[in-house]
Design an enzyme around this catalytic site. Structure first.
Site, PDB file in Angstrom:
ATOM      1  N   CYS A 195     -21.322  41.964  72.642  1.00  0.00           N
ATOM      2  CA  CYS A 195     -22.171  41.280  71.670  1.00  0.00           C
ATOM      3  C   CYS A 195     -23.599  41.047  72.151  1.00  0.00           C
ATOM      4  CB  CYS A 195     -21.544  39.945  71.283  1.00  0.00           C
ATOM      5  SG  CYS A 195     -21.415  38.800  72.644  1.00  0.00           S
ATOM      6  N   CYS A 201     -36.290  42.938  41.087  1.00  0.00           N
ATOM      7  CA  CYS A 201     -34.988  42.773  40.455  1.00  0.00           C
ATOM      8  C   CYS A 201     -33.906  42.561  41.520  1.00  0.00           C
ATOM      9  CB  CYS A 201     -34.667  43.983  39.617  1.00  0.00           C
ATOM     10  SG  CYS A 201     -34.588  45.489  40.566  1.00  0.00           S
ATOM     11  N   CYS A 258     -24.262  39.238  44.129  1.00  0.00           N
ATOM     12  CA  CYS A 258     -22.886  39.223  44.637  1.00  0.00           C
ATOM     13  C   CYS A 258     -22.777  39.956  45.960  1.00  0.00           C
ATOM     14  CB  CYS A 258     -21.945  39.837  43.620  1.00  0.00           C
ATOM     15  SG  CYS A 258     -22.172  41.603  43.446  1.00  0.00           S
TER      16      CYS A 258
END
Lengths: 146, 581
Positions: B248, B298, B316
């Site tokens: 990581c 948009c 979403c």
């Protein structure tokens, strides 16, 4: 100093105007254009005369011009402030495009709106679900504002 | 969620050992661990070496397929440098569509037309961009035959490279032409060394981003890349002497695993102002997890990370392609909000978080203070040397300091681990180990900070060294036990270890924080941990897209109350810090 490209482009726009489109540079700022666009035939915007503003940023033609409707318009890809959602004004901009091609594209956007890629979701929803109602409002707005 | 990482660490042949652990647990486990340690190797590469590796790969492929290297680079990049995938497609699939998908002109079919001046062309051509006329030899272009003057090309490429940070995905200047510009063309057209240098750097960046076995050293201003033979969450040390977890990029964080640590850090940084801003103003790209600020337009988003460019819906976060009934995104689903609101549960959960976070923060703070301790000890060592205490003996003190740092770090991360851990017998053993280690660590810390005097004799120093060794021993035991638990799947994690619950849990904290007396305001002593999410794209690539859409919607609703809530969370934070003291 104004780049050669803008000078030439402006001159050509004046010499060979596109039917239904007029773009005149501002007296004080040659990068700012007053645009008048005729609503295309066979669309709810027919008969309307729309005012737009167009600005060529410093980086033009490497980045797209900024275009905005001044006249209020009922269209799924144009929002309340007149901002336009169109790919060639965003990521699909190419330096080979011109003021002329941009304005032609906007004109064709008026003929064929794209409610699947909306900027004004409420307009788009009406446009998709109740086409005749959307057309009615668009015509009404055209008569009223344009 | 552990299964993936486990597979990586205890690969193929170890599987048998973990299955047969009941027969001879000790032997099998240590055996597999030794093996894993033995196998995990890494090397440090400079950026030049990475470029060389890249070119080497291209040359190897060139020997086989004989496509010009500069075009091969585009092709391989299209396949994310996965040679197997490339060969598979090249030899088994339709070659025409292969080139089309890679945004290239099929170099096998068309011979490169002589673009730079032929007899058929007029002697003066007009460049479509600058509207100037040029002799044909000034006009140039790619295989798609769109020709522009060299000046415009230069300006275009420079703007794409320097401004947009693009490298391998710059397309032809012509409108609606998606043919990509190859390396050689860029190098020929660009004259400025600075731009060339940046272009090379960007190419290396995208290469490193695609290769799982490569990772940049995260140390500031270090340009080295670590290459491993097999991706594992193991500590690696760069030539700049920075040690970090390859999995990581964080500093070594045993015993907690990368994904839990990421969640824990996100949780801890929840309070910071940066995080609040990011939470209100940005969302993560659903694919590469880069944070994105929406600045207009948009809801059809295109990730501007040059290596990602996913199309998704802002509302979403789903893919845009399958996204035709967009307006469902505006509807809030009732059942999503029902999940919360169990006050009792939230209180218990909150207490648990406070408990672990206080301890984690405590060790973090102590670690920061160790720099100071280090200076104190060094001064004392100097004085001792003057008093003729031998070098060997004072070296023991430095050794103690080193161990202290190590133990603090392990302890710190052990609390992040423990927070997500479900109670079982192993957990009790773990807590015992943790307690032993903590006591031993505090012992050395106390000694080094307070009791150490310049007139120590050798016996005393030896004793201190023994305590330190004991401490190190406890640390090893703790990690050994945790690793054994991972191998035998003994650890169970609480439900909020799954990310979908985390957000709602955060909101629980904020709600509960309301109950604390707001008059308890005290000065903030700790600097909030800096938010490190932006650099996490590599790790996140390995993760599945676990983002829960429901939670996103809840988050949006919450945002309306954000200004109010951020105030509340500050109160909560002060509470944490006060308990910390």
């Amino acid at each position: 100093m104004l780049p050669r490209r803008i000078v030439k482009e402006t001159r050509r726009l004046m010499q060979e105007p596109v039917p239904g489109i007029s773009a005149v540079p501002d007296e004080d700022n040659a990068r700012y254009f007053h645009v008048i666009l005729a609503g295309p035939a066979d669309s709810p915007f027919e008969g309307g005369v729309f005012n737009l503003e167009l600005f060529l940023p410093e980086s033009y033609p490497m980045s797209a011009p900024k275009v905005r409707f001044i006249t209020k318009i009922y269209h799924p890809n144009i929002d309340k402030l007149g901002r336009i959602c169109m790919d060639i004004l965003m990521d699909k901009w190419s330096p080979a495009l011109q003021i002329r091609t941009i304005l032609l594209s906007i004109q064709s956007l008026l003929s064929s709106p794209n409610p699947d890629d909306p900027l004004a979701p409420d307009v788009a929803q009406t446009w998709k679900e109740n086409r005749s109602e959307a057309f009615r409002i668009a015509r009404e707005w055209t008569l009223k504002y344009a | 969620m552990y299964s993936e990482e486990e597979e990586n660490i205890y690969d193929s042949e170890d599987e048998t050992s973990s299955q047969e652990y009941e027969v001879s647990v000790e032997f099998e486990i240590t055996g597999s661990e030794d093996e894993a340690k033995f196998k995990f190797t890494f090397e440090v590469l400079s950026t030049d070496q990475v470029m060389q590796t890249m070119n080497q790969t291209i040359n190897e492929v060139y020997e086989i397929v004989k496509i010009p290297p500069t075009l091969l680079r585009i092709l391989l990049n299209h396949f994310n440098w996965d040679l197997a995938k490339f060969y598979d497609r090249y030899y088994c699939g339709d070659q025409r569509s292969l080139f089309e998908d890679a945004h290239m002109v099929n170099s096998l079919e068309t011979l490169r037309p002589s673009l730079n001046g032929t007899n058929e062309r007029p002697s003066i051509e007009e460049c479509e961009i600058c509207f100037l006329g040029f002799p044909s030899n000034i006009m140039t272009g790619l295989e798609c035959s769109h020709r522009f003057c060299q000046e415009c090309w230069k300006e275009y490429l420079t703007s794409k490279i320097m401004h947009d940070g693009m490298s391998q995905k710059i397309s032809c200047q012509a409108s609606e032409c998606d043919i990509l510009v190859d390396y050689q063309t860029v190098m020929n057209l660009i004259e400025e060394e600075k731009v060339k240098q940046r272009y090379r750097q960007l190419i290396i960046n995208s290469y490193v981003a695609y290769k799982d076995k490569l990772r940049w050293c995260p140390f500031p201003d270090c340009n080295n890349v670590i290459r491993v033979q097999r991706v594992e969450s193991q500590p690696v040390t760069c030539n700049c002497s920075h040690t970090f977890c390859f999995g990581c990029g964080e500093s070594c964080h045993e015993p907690v695993k990368c994904d839990l640590l990421r969640k824990w850090k996100k949780k801890c940084s929840d309070d910071s102002e940066t995080y609040n801003w990011l939470k209100i103003n940005t969302k993560e790209c659903p694919k590469c997890f880069s944070l994105i600020e929406k600045n207009g337009g948009c809801n059809h988003m295109i990730c501007s990370n040059p290596n990602c460019q996913t199309h998704f819906c802002w509302i979403c976060l789903g893919p845009w392609e399958s996204h035709k009934d967009y307006y469902k995104c505006n509807q809030f689903k009732e059942e999503d909000s029902a999940a919360l609101d169990d006050q009792e549960k939230s209180k218990a959960a909150l207490n648990k978080y406070f408990f672990y976070s206080v301890r984690y923060m405590n060790h973090l703070q102590s670690q920061k203070l160790e720099k100071k301790l280090n200076d104190t000890v060094e001064t004392k060592i100097k004085e001792m040397n003057k008093l003729k205490v031998s070098w060997v003996d004072t070296k023991k003190l430095r050794h103690c300091l080193y161990i202290l740092c190590q133990c603090r770090q392990t302890l710190m991360y052990s609390y992040a681990f423990a927070y997500y851990l479900k109670k079982n017998n192993q957990c009790i053993i773990f807590e015992e180990n943790q307690r032993d280690l903590e006591t031993a660590t505090e012992n050395i810390s106390e000694y080094l900070e307070r009791e150490l005097s310049v007139e120590e004799n050798r016996a005393k120093l030896n004793m201190v060294k023994d305590i330190a060794n004991y401490c190190e021993n406890r640390r090893e035991k703790l990690i050994e036990h945790v690793n054994e638990g991972y191998a035998r799947e003994l650890w169970e994690f609480d439900e909020w270890a799954s990310e979908s619950r985390i957000d709602s849990f955060d909101s629980l904290i904020r709600k509960s924080a309301l109950r604390f007396d707001s008059r308890r305001r005290i000065t903030v002593l700790l600097t909030p941990t800096p938010f490190s999410g932006i650099e996490e794209s590599k790790e996140s690539k390995n993760r599945k897209n676990r983002k829960n859409r429901k939670n996103r919607r809840i988050e949006r609703i919450e945002r309306i109350e954000e200004s109010k809530e951020s105030e509340e969370s500050k109160i909560g934070r002060r509470f944490i810090r006060e308990s910390n003291r």
